[in-house]
Scaffold this motif. Structure first.
Motif, PDB file in Angstrom:
ATOM      1  N   SER A  81       0.847  -1.191   0.000  1.00  0.00           N
ATOM      2  CA  SER A  81       0.000   0.000   0.000  1.00  0.00           C
ATOM      3  C   SER A  81       0.884   1.243   0.000  1.00  0.00           C
ATOM      4  CB  SER A  81      -0.914   0.018   1.236  1.00  0.00           C
ATOM      5  OG  SER A  81      -1.748  -1.116   1.254  1.00  0.00           O
ATOM      6  N   TRP A  82       0.644   2.138  -0.980  1.00  0.00           N
ATOM      7  CA  TRP A  82       1.475   3.329  -1.145  1.00  0.00           C
ATOM      8  C   TRP A  82       0.579   4.525  -1.470  1.00  0.00           C
ATOM      9  CZ3 TRP A  82       6.237   4.432   0.128  1.00  0.00           C
ATOM     10  CH2 TRP A  82       6.846   5.588  -0.391  1.00  0.00           C
ATOM     11  N   GLN A 104       4.991   6.527   3.339  1.00  0.00           N
ATOM     12  CA  GLN A 104       5.134   5.379   4.221  1.00  0.00           C
ATOM     13  C   GLN A 104       4.663   4.117   3.494  1.00  0.00           C
ATOM     14  OE1 GLN A 104       2.715   6.370   7.631  1.00  0.00           O
ATOM     15  NE2 GLN A 104       4.183   7.882   8.403  1.00  0.00           N
ATOM     16  N   LEU A 105       5.157   2.980   3.953  1.00  0.00           N
ATOM     17  CA  LEU A 105       4.797   1.707   3.342  1.00  0.00           C
ATOM     18  C   LEU A 105       4.080   0.810   4.338  1.00  0.00           C
ATOM     19  CD1 LEU A 105       4.991  -0.588   1.198  1.00  0.00           C
ATOM     20  CD2 LEU A 105       7.253  -1.118   2.148  1.00  0.00           C
ATOM     21  N   GLY A 127      -3.257   7.239  -4.641  1.00  0.00           N
ATOM     22  CA  GLY A 127      -2.262   6.227  -4.307  1.00  0.00           C
ATOM     23  C   GLY A 127      -2.383   5.008  -5.191  1.00  0.00           C
ATOM     24  N   ILE A 164      10.757   1.574  -2.393  1.00  0.00           N
ATOM     25  CA  ILE A 164       9.656   1.001  -1.628  1.00  0.00           C
ATOM     26  C   ILE A 164       9.911  -0.469  -1.335  1.00  0.00           C
ATOM     27  CG2 ILE A 164       7.176   0.539  -1.657  1.00  0.00           C
ATOM     28  CD1 ILE A 164       6.946   2.857  -3.743  1.00  0.00           C
ATOM     29  N   GLU A 185       9.215   5.057  -5.987  1.00  0.00           N
ATOM     30  CA  GLU A 185       8.582   6.280  -6.453  1.00  0.00           C
ATOM     31  C   GLU A 185       9.682   7.203  -6.944  1.00  0.00           C
ATOM     32  OE1 GLU A 185       5.107   8.724  -4.540  1.00  0.00           O
ATOM     33  OE2 GLU A 185       6.993   9.664  -3.933  1.00  0.00           O
ATOM     34  N   LEU A 238       5.642   5.881 -10.619  1.00  0.00           N
ATOM     35  CA  LEU A 238       5.866   4.622  -9.928  1.00  0.00           C
ATOM     36  C   LEU A 238       6.642   3.691 -10.851  1.00  0.00           C
ATOM     37  CD1 LEU A 238       5.207   2.636  -7.514  1.00  0.00           C
ATOM     38  CD2 LEU A 238       3.290   1.856  -8.929  1.00  0.00           C
TER      39      LEU A 238
END
Length: 304
Positions: A81-82, A104-105, A127, A164, A185, A238
């Motif tokens: 989740s990004w 945050q990851l 996101g 990430i 990213e 991304l």
């Protein structure tokens, strides 16, 4: 995040190859019903099912929306989740409770089985939700969850990167990975040449701005064989990639397995309330599984 389609198609994944750049245009999928937020799904695609071990890409926003994904199961994969903007609260059946914010990851390893939910207040959400298929040697690992509030960076002429997952240009994320891959990213300003592994295939997804080499609303696939990726412009991109995944898998609804019988057993366990634990604290009922298709699910190649 769950695949909330009521009649999910069989997703055919496994070994295969391609020799040229492909533009994988996303299709709109409502997340949680007709009044819910829309996501653009670029993987799995009708022509290509995987990029490395990455097997699912849902991009969303920026849009003012409320995310509400009821408890649902996963097997044989990791969820990544990004966020670019917004906030999302994760709960799962091993007791994790963690909000995620931009930069945050949240990484959840389903392994042999886990369930989770995701929700947010009404806010601007932007996101991506990604899944990584676990190789056969690791797909029965115990379920786990990691939150990484800070991630390592890499900089070069015309770009800055936040790593990430996996490794980019010698910089490695602390997040647990079970196959050779990369997720990053990229902030592009000007002309950039981003170093990459020549044995990896890659995908580029434009978050915002204008960047030559990436396209809005599409995932650009690049085959193995290059040592760098050239980008130009200003914006956020991304980057995902990895060694071509050499195993055939069965991917249906929120399960990654290896046979029809295995996936049918996962569905039965979920509907009977066994094997996936309980997500505590979510105000609502778990998500029921769709009906299996009338034909057998078969392990398939990763390209059509």
């Amino acid at each position: 995040m769950s695949n909330l389609e009521r009649e999910p198609r069989e997703i055919r994944c496994g070994a295969g190859a391609a020799d040229e750049r492909e533009v994988l245009t996303g299709r709109e999928v409502p997340l949680g019903g007709p009044r819910a937020m829309l996501v653009s799904r670029t993987l799995p695609h009708k022509h290509r099912r995987m990029i490395g071990a990455w097997c699912f890409v849902d991009a969303y926003g920026p849009q003012v929306a409320t995310m509400r994904v009821p408890p649902h199961p996963h097997t044989g994969l990791q969820t990544v989740s990004w966020l670019v903007e917004g906030e999302v609260l994760h709960r799962d059946s091993i007791g994790s409770l963690q909000e995620i914010r931009p930069g945050q990851l949240n990484l959840m390893t389903a392994g042999r089985g886990i369930s989770h939910s995701e929700e947010s207040p009404q806010t601007t959400l932007h996101g991506v939700q990604l899944w990584v298929a676990l190789p056969d040697a690791h797909r029965q690992v115990a379920p786990g969850f990691e939150h990484h509030p800070e991630l390592p960076g890499l900089a070069g002429p015309g770009f800055r990167a936040r790593v990430i997952m996996g490794t980019l240009g010698g910089v490695t994320s602390p997040a647990t990975a079970y196959s050779p891959l990369v997720g990053a990213e990229l902030d592009v300003e000007g002309e950039a040449e981003v170093p990459v592994e020549p044995g990896f295939e890659h995908g580029l997804l434009l978050f915002d701005g204008e960047v030559a080499g990436a396209e809005r609303g599409a995932l650009v696939y690049l085959p193995p064989g290059r040592t760098s990726i050239r980008l130009a412009g200003r914006g956020r991109v991304l980057l995902i990639g990895g060694e071509p995944f050499g195993e055939e898998i069965v991917m249906w609804w929120n399960f990654v397995g290896r046979s029809h019988e295995e996936v049918a057993a996962y569905r039965k366990e979920w509907m009977e309330g066994e094997g996936f634990g309980v997500v505590e604290g979510f105000d609502g009922e778990p998500l029921p599984a769709p009906v299996l298709p009338g034909t057998r699910l078969k392990p398939r190649g990763r390209v059509r």
